[in-house]
Motif scaffolding. Sequence first.
Motif, PDB file in Angstrom:
ATOM      1  N   GLU A 120      12.530 -32.311 -21.677  1.00 17.10           N
ATOM      2  CA  GLU A 120      11.259 -32.061 -21.601  1.00 17.10           C
ATOM      3  C   GLU A 120      10.335 -32.927 -20.817  1.00 17.10           C
ATOM      4  OE1 GLU A 120      11.785 -28.410 -23.907  1.00 17.10           O
ATOM      5  OE2 GLU A 120      11.542 -29.769 -24.547  1.00 17.10           O
ATOM      6  N   LEU A 121      10.250 -34.360 -21.295  1.00 18.77           N
ATOM      7  CA  LEU A 121       9.144 -35.068 -21.379  1.00 18.77           C
ATOM      8  C   LEU A 121       9.488 -36.059 -19.936  1.00 18.77           C
ATOM      9  CD1 LEU A 121       9.492 -37.269 -24.487  1.00 18.77           C
ATOM     10  CD2 LEU A 121       7.252 -35.939 -23.983  1.00 18.77           C
ATOM     11  N   GLU A 122      10.505 -35.837 -19.540  1.00 19.40           N
ATOM     12  CA  GLU A 122      10.850 -36.368 -18.290  1.00 19.40           C
ATOM     13  C   GLU A 122      10.966 -35.020 -17.147  1.00 19.40           C
ATOM     14  OE1 GLU A 122      14.721 -38.128 -17.065  1.00 19.40           O
ATOM     15  OE2 GLU A 122      14.635 -39.107 -19.546  1.00 19.40           O
ATOM     16  N   ALA A 123      10.305 -34.207 -17.380  1.00 17.91           N
ATOM     17  CA  ALA A 123       9.775 -33.169 -16.461  1.00 17.91           C
ATOM     18  C   ALA A 123       7.854 -33.204 -16.421  1.00 17.91           C
ATOM     19  CB  ALA A 123       9.909 -31.716 -17.191  1.00 17.91           C
ATOM     20  N   ILE A 124       8.033 -34.031 -16.908  1.00 11.33           N
ATOM     21  CA  ILE A 124       6.163 -34.675 -16.282  1.00 11.33           C
ATOM     22  C   ILE A 124       6.028 -35.373 -15.769  1.00 11.33           C
ATOM     23  CG2 ILE A 124       4.318 -35.171 -18.120  1.00 11.33           C
ATOM     24  CD1 ILE A 124       4.728 -32.896 -19.369  1.00 11.33           C
ATOM     25  N   LYS A 125       4.959 -35.632 -14.741  1.00 13.30           N
ATOM     26  CA  LYS A 125       5.317 -36.134 -13.896  1.00 13.30           C
ATOM     27  C   LYS A 125       4.411 -37.985 -14.204  1.00 13.30           C
ATOM     28  CE  LYS A 125       3.141 -37.235  -9.272  1.00 13.30           C
ATOM     29  NZ  LYS A 125       2.361 -36.648  -7.876  1.00 13.30           N
ATOM     30  N   GLY A 126       5.383 -38.416 -14.129  1.00  9.99           N
ATOM     31  CA  GLY A 126       5.151 -40.060 -13.922  1.00  9.99           C
ATOM     32  C   GLY A 126       5.591 -40.660 -15.940  1.00  9.99           C
ATOM     33  N   ILE A 127       6.978 -39.374 -16.324  1.00  7.35           N
ATOM     34  CA  ILE A 127       7.388 -40.242 -17.227  1.00  7.35           C
ATOM     35  C   ILE A 127       8.994 -39.851 -17.173  1.00  7.35           C
ATOM     36  CG2 ILE A 127       8.605 -38.949 -20.194  1.00  7.35           C
ATOM     37  CD1 ILE A 127       5.342 -38.528 -20.590  1.00  7.35           C
ATOM     38  N   GLY A 128       9.306 -41.042 -17.311  1.00  6.18           N
ATOM     39  CA  GLY A 128      10.908 -41.644 -16.338  1.00  6.18           C
ATOM     40  C   GLY A 128      11.538 -41.659 -18.263  1.00  6.18           C
ATOM     41  N   PRO A 129      13.531 -41.786 -17.917  1.00  4.63           N
ATOM     42  CA  PRO A 129      13.559 -42.488 -19.220  1.00  4.63           C
ATOM     43  C   PRO A 129      13.274 -43.248 -19.832  1.00  4.63           C
ATOM     44  CG  PRO A 129      15.324 -41.733 -16.647  1.00  4.63           C
ATOM     45  CD  PRO A 129      13.886 -42.345 -16.532  1.00  4.63           C
ATOM     46  N   SER A 130      13.034 -44.239 -19.648  1.00  4.91           N
ATOM     47  CA  SER A 130      12.522 -45.359 -20.148  1.00  4.91           C
ATOM     48  C   SER A 130      11.742 -44.849 -20.946  1.00  4.91           C
ATOM     49  CB  SER A 130      12.210 -46.188 -19.060  1.00  4.91           C
ATOM     50  OG  SER A 130      11.482 -47.165 -19.822  1.00  4.91           O
ATOM     51  N   MET A 131      10.312 -44.390 -20.446  1.00  2.00           N
ATOM     52  CA  MET A 131       8.811 -43.770 -21.048  1.00  2.00           C
ATOM     53  C   MET A 131       9.504 -42.619 -21.895  1.00  2.00           C
ATOM     54  SD  MET A 131       5.931 -44.090 -22.181  1.00  2.00           S
ATOM     55  CE  MET A 131       5.213 -44.668 -20.694  1.00  2.00           C
ATOM     56  N   ALA A 132      10.324 -41.688 -22.156  1.00  2.00           N
ATOM     57  CA  ALA A 132      10.556 -41.273 -23.049  1.00  2.00           C
ATOM     58  C   ALA A 132      11.337 -41.300 -24.207  1.00  2.00           C
ATOM     59  CB  ALA A 132      11.890 -40.101 -21.929  1.00  2.00           C
ATOM     60  N   THR A 133      12.105 -42.643 -23.328  1.00  2.33           N
ATOM     61  CA  THR A 133      12.637 -42.671 -25.238  1.00  2.33           C
ATOM     62  C   THR A 133      12.191 -43.898 -25.899  1.00  2.33           C
ATOM     63  OG1 THR A 133      14.806 -43.067 -23.784  1.00  2.33           O
ATOM     64  CG2 THR A 133      14.149 -44.823 -25.529  1.00  2.33           C
ATOM     65  N   ARG A 134      11.229 -44.205 -25.718  1.00  2.00           N
ATOM     66  CA  ARG A 134      10.233 -44.622 -26.116  1.00  2.00           C
ATOM     67  C   ARG A 134       8.953 -43.721 -27.088  1.00  2.00           C
ATOM     68  NH1 ARG A 134       9.180 -48.438 -21.109  1.00  2.00           N
ATOM     69  NH2 ARG A 134       6.770 -47.330 -21.176  1.00  2.00           N
ATOM     70  N   ILE A 135       8.803 -42.990 -26.264  1.00  2.00           N
ATOM     71  CA  ILE A 135       8.113 -41.460 -27.178  1.00  2.00           C
ATOM     72  C   ILE A 135       8.367 -41.064 -28.482  1.00  2.00           C
ATOM     73  CG2 ILE A 135       7.201 -39.327 -26.657  1.00  2.00           C
ATOM     74  CD1 ILE A 135       5.909 -39.854 -23.986  1.00  2.00           C
ATOM     75  N   GLY A 180      -1.369 -45.943 -29.219  1.00  2.00           N
ATOM     76  CA  GLY A 180      -1.337 -47.263 -30.124  1.00  2.00           C
ATOM     77  C   GLY A 180       0.383 -47.631 -30.875  1.00  2.00           C
ATOM     78  N   ARG A 181       0.849 -46.412 -30.360  1.00  2.00           N
ATOM     79  CA  ARG A 181       2.750 -46.144 -31.401  1.00  2.00           C
ATOM     80  C   ARG A 181       3.025 -46.780 -29.970  1.00  2.00           C
ATOM     81  NH1 ARG A 181       2.605 -41.749 -34.785  1.00  2.00           N
ATOM     82  NH2 ARG A 181       4.782 -41.827 -34.112  1.00  2.00           N
ATOM     83  N   VAL A 182       3.457 -46.259 -28.631  1.00  2.00           N
ATOM     84  CA  VAL A 182       3.964 -46.223 -27.447  1.00  2.00           C
ATOM     85  C   VAL A 182       3.473 -46.650 -27.157  1.00  2.00           C
ATOM     86  CG1 VAL A 182       5.523 -45.123 -25.325  1.00  2.00           C
ATOM     87  CG2 VAL A 182       4.514 -43.685 -28.259  1.00  2.00           C
ATOM     88  N   LYS A 183       4.042 -48.361 -25.675  1.00  2.00           N
ATOM     89  CA  LYS A 183       3.731 -49.553 -25.017  1.00  2.00           C
ATOM     90  C   LYS A 183       3.577 -48.481 -23.521  1.00  2.00           C
ATOM     91  CE  LYS A 183       5.546 -53.824 -23.190  1.00  2.00           C
ATOM     92  NZ  LYS A 183       6.025 -54.164 -23.053  1.00  2.00           N
ATOM     93  N   GLY A 184       2.503 -48.587 -22.878  1.00  2.00           N
ATOM     94  CA  GLY A 184       2.794 -47.986 -21.835  1.00  2.00           C
ATOM     95  C   GLY A 184       1.923 -47.015 -21.654  1.00  2.00           C
ATOM     96  N   VAL A 185       1.608 -46.124 -22.533  1.00  2.00           N
ATOM     97  CA  VAL A 185       0.140 -44.977 -22.723  1.00  2.00           C
ATOM     98  C   VAL A 185      -1.159 -45.974 -22.742  1.00  2.00           C
ATOM     99  CG1 VAL A 185      -0.114 -42.657 -23.659  1.00  2.00           C
ATOM    100  CG2 VAL A 185       2.278 -43.736 -23.314  1.00  2.00           C
ATOM    101  N   GLY A 186      -1.441 -45.944 -21.725  1.00  2.00           N
ATOM    102  CA  GLY A 186      -2.529 -46.296 -21.704  1.00  2.00           C
ATOM    103  C   GLY A 186      -3.678 -44.967 -21.375  1.00  2.00           C
ATOM    104  N   ASP A 187      -5.044 -45.558 -21.246  1.00  2.00           N
ATOM    105  CA  ASP A 187      -5.984 -44.467 -20.570  1.00  2.00           C
ATOM    106  C   ASP A 187      -5.988 -43.133 -19.312  1.00  2.00           C
ATOM    107  OD1 ASP A 187      -8.809 -43.114 -20.728  1.00  2.00           O
ATOM    108  OD2 ASP A 187      -9.308 -43.922 -19.171  1.00  2.00           O
ATOM    109  N   GLY A 188      -4.999 -44.317 -18.394  1.00  2.00           N
ATOM    110  CA  GLY A 188      -4.715 -43.892 -16.690  1.00  2.00           C
ATOM    111  C   GLY A 188      -3.980 -42.995 -17.215  1.00  2.00           C
ATOM    112  N   ASN A 189      -2.490 -43.666 -17.452  1.00  2.00           N
ATOM    113  CA  ASN A 189      -0.911 -42.569 -18.062  1.00  2.00           C
ATOM    114  C   ASN A 189      -1.505 -41.744 -19.065  1.00  2.00           C
ATOM    115  OD1 ASN A 189       0.228 -43.911 -15.925  1.00  2.00           O
ATOM    116  ND2 ASN A 189       0.965 -45.489 -18.039  1.00  2.00           N
TER     117      ASN A 189
END
Length: 115
Positions: free
Chosen positions: A30-45, A62-71
């Motif tokens: 379900e996380l990977e179904a979000i545009k821009g979230i791939g396997p690596s980001m979904a795993t970090r979340i 604050g807790r997930v590296k790579g989730v900044g304002d733009g993302n």
Amino acid sequence: MFKIIAAAVLALASAAAFAATEVNKANQAELEAIKGIGPSMATRILDARKTGTFNNWADLQGRVKGVGDGNARKYSADGLTVNGQAYPVGGAAVVKAKGKHEKTPAKKVEAKAKS
């Protein structure tokens, strides 16, 4: 009659396509179904979520590296929510993880003046 049934099925499919994905309940797929979230980001979340649910967007950032304002804006626009909330239009204040320090603007000015 067929047109009515077809229209109803199409309406339900459209509603499902725009359904929000709650970050605190979503699985890997379900996380990977979000545009821009791939396997690596979904795993970090998912790894960060093991320590507890996300309270808000600032907590997620604050807790997930790579989730900044733009993302965060992109993920929210594609249907990701935190506790049922979309990313705020003005952005969220990022809460830094323990042990990470960010220079304040005054310190940056002082450091630049000394150089």
